[in-house]
Write a protein that holds these residues in place. Structure first.
Motif: not given
Ligand code: 5GP
Length: 286
Positions: A115-121, A104-107
């Motif tokens: 989408s961020h995790e898929w694109s970046k990693h 889950k995303s808490f932010k």
């Molecule tokens: P990473 O560390 O994978 O490169 O980046 C994680 C990105 O996802 C950050 O921009 C962070 O603010 C965002 N994000 C959104 N929700 C979450 C969450 O619940 N946990 C974490 N770790 N990152 C989150």
């Protein structure tokens, strides 16, 4: 999970993981893939939300942050295929159901985080997992096979009730359960992440480089994160409910979880079917 059913499920998950990563590249060594190992980062949501402003309620369980293809000797690969945009339509309802509780995303939105995790990693792990469904399916399967919440709970550190842990205690539990040393990261004296590493054959390895950011040899806080949403109870079924363990020092006592829901974490057979579907998708893409 009952021990024999659990063992059977883990065997199935392990077999399907191998199938999932099967195909032409399965025998490749790390350098052919563009990375050497995979790092599975699981986070303590309340610490994450002390390090940054969150907009979703947290709960007292480790959740997935990401599965990252990493390099043991150079820069970790990131953003490997910007043309391959995340689409939740490529994930199964079972994957999405699990992810909405376990990843889950808490932010911000779940979609934004995934989408961020898929694109970046994730796009950098395509040589191993072929596509988005294969990548998220593998992360979920690894997190299930190496269930951090369950391992801690069965070794006297139930996340639903814990308020602190030492680095040695967490490392000792992972070493006992899986024979490997994780990396721990901290934020202001609180445990933020437990990171576990896997070779490109998806077997657990000691995390290269060691390190982490937890300097204290004493207790690390596990800030109270709140009650698990009832809808998530069946996804965390290996953790005894908080009503069976001491209530946390702060915050209210969690209400008892509802009976396991069939709409929740799939039973072992359903988990196998889920992985089989992901494996079939991955193999079809070869
Ligand atoms: P990473 O560390 O994978 O490169 O980046 C994680 C990105 O996802 C950050 O921009 C962070 O603010 C965002 N994000 C959104 N929700 C979450 C969450 O619940 N946990 C974490 N770790 N990152 C989150």
């Amino acid at each position: 999970m009952q021990p024999d059913r659990g063992a059977a499920a883990h065997t199935i998950v392990a077999a399907l993981l191998l199938l999932l990563m099967g195909g032409a590249r399965a025998q490749s060594n790390g350098s052919d893939l563009g990375f050497d190992y995979l790092l599975l980062a699981r986070m303590w949501p309340a610490t994450f939300c002390e390090s940054t402003k969150c907009d979703q309620p947290t709960y007292n369980l480790f959740t997935i942050h990401g599965l990252w293809p990493n390099s043991a000797s150079g820069d970790d690969p990131v953003d490997c295929d910007k043309s391959d945009a995340f689409s939740r339509d490529l994930l199964t309802p079972e994957q999405l159901g699990r992810m909405s509780c376990e990843w889950k995303s808490f932010k911000g939105s779940n979609n934004g985080f995934w989408s961020h995790e898929w694109s970046k990693h994730g796009t950098c792990a395509k040589p191993l997992f072929q596509n988005e469904s294969g990548y998220f399916g593998a992360a979920l399967a690894l997190s299930e096979q190496y269930d951090l919440n369950e391992a801690l709970a069965s070794n006297g550190l139930n996340p639903l009730a814990a308020t602190a842990a030492t680095q040695a205690q967490v490392q000792g539990i992972l070493e006992k359960e899986w024979g490997v040393t994780p990396i721990l990261t901290c934020y202001k004296g609180a445990l933020q992440e437990v990171r576990m590493c896997f070779g490109t054959d998806l077997k657990p390895i000691d995390c290269p480089g060691g390190g982490g950011s937890c300097s204290s040899k004493g207790a690390l806080d596990l800030p109270y994160g709140g009650e698990m949403p009832p809808v998530c109870a069946s996804y965390f079924d290996g953790v005894p409910s908080a009503s069976n363990v001491a209530a946390p020092a702060t915050g209210s006592s969690p209400s008892p979880p509802p009976p396991p829901s069939r709409g929740g974490r799939p039973a072992p057979g359903a988990a196998a079917a889920l992985l089989l579907a992901a494996a079939a998708a991955a193999l079809a893409a070869l």
